[in-house]
Design a protein around this motif. Structure first.
Motif: not given
Length: 87
Positions: A33-47
Motif C-alpha cells: 500500500g502506502d510507504v511514508i517517506t516524510a513527515a512535515d517535509g522531514k525524511p522518515v526512514r525509521r518508526l
C-alpha cells in the motif's frame, strides 16, 4: 522490500490515517500500500523518526505525510490523535 521509508502495514478502522486515505498492505493479495517517506517535509526512514515528529506536533494538530503508492507520490494531511481514545 526494495523501498525507502516506512511501509504502512494496516490502518486502524476509523482512525485519522484511514480517513486521510492511507492504505496498508492488501492482506489478500499482499500488494504493497502506502510507504511514508516524510513527515512535515522531514525524511522518515525509521518508526522512531515518525513517532518523534508526531510527538513534537502534538495531539489535535495536523501532520503532512509524504507517501509513495504504486510508483506515484502524494501528500496526506492527517490529524494527530491518540488511537487509545475514541475518535
Amino acid at each position: 522490500m526494495g523501498t525507502e521509508g516506512l511501509i504502512v502495514v494496516r490502518t486502524v478502522p476509523g482512525s485519522p490515517a484511514e480517513r486521510a486515505g492511507i492504505r496498508g498492505v492488501n492482506s489478500s493479495s499482499g500488494k504493497l500500500g502506502d510507504v511514508i517517506t516524510a513527515a512535515d517535509g522531514k525524511p522518515v526512514r525509521r518508526l522512531s523518526a515518525l513517532t518523534d515528529q508526531i510527538e513534537q506536533i502534538g495531539i489535535g494538530k495536523t501532520v503532512r505525510l509524504s507517501l509513495r503508492r504504486d510508483g506515484g507520490a502524494r501528500d496526506a494531511d492527517v490529524d494527530v490523535g491518540d488511537i487509545g481514545r475514541a475518535q
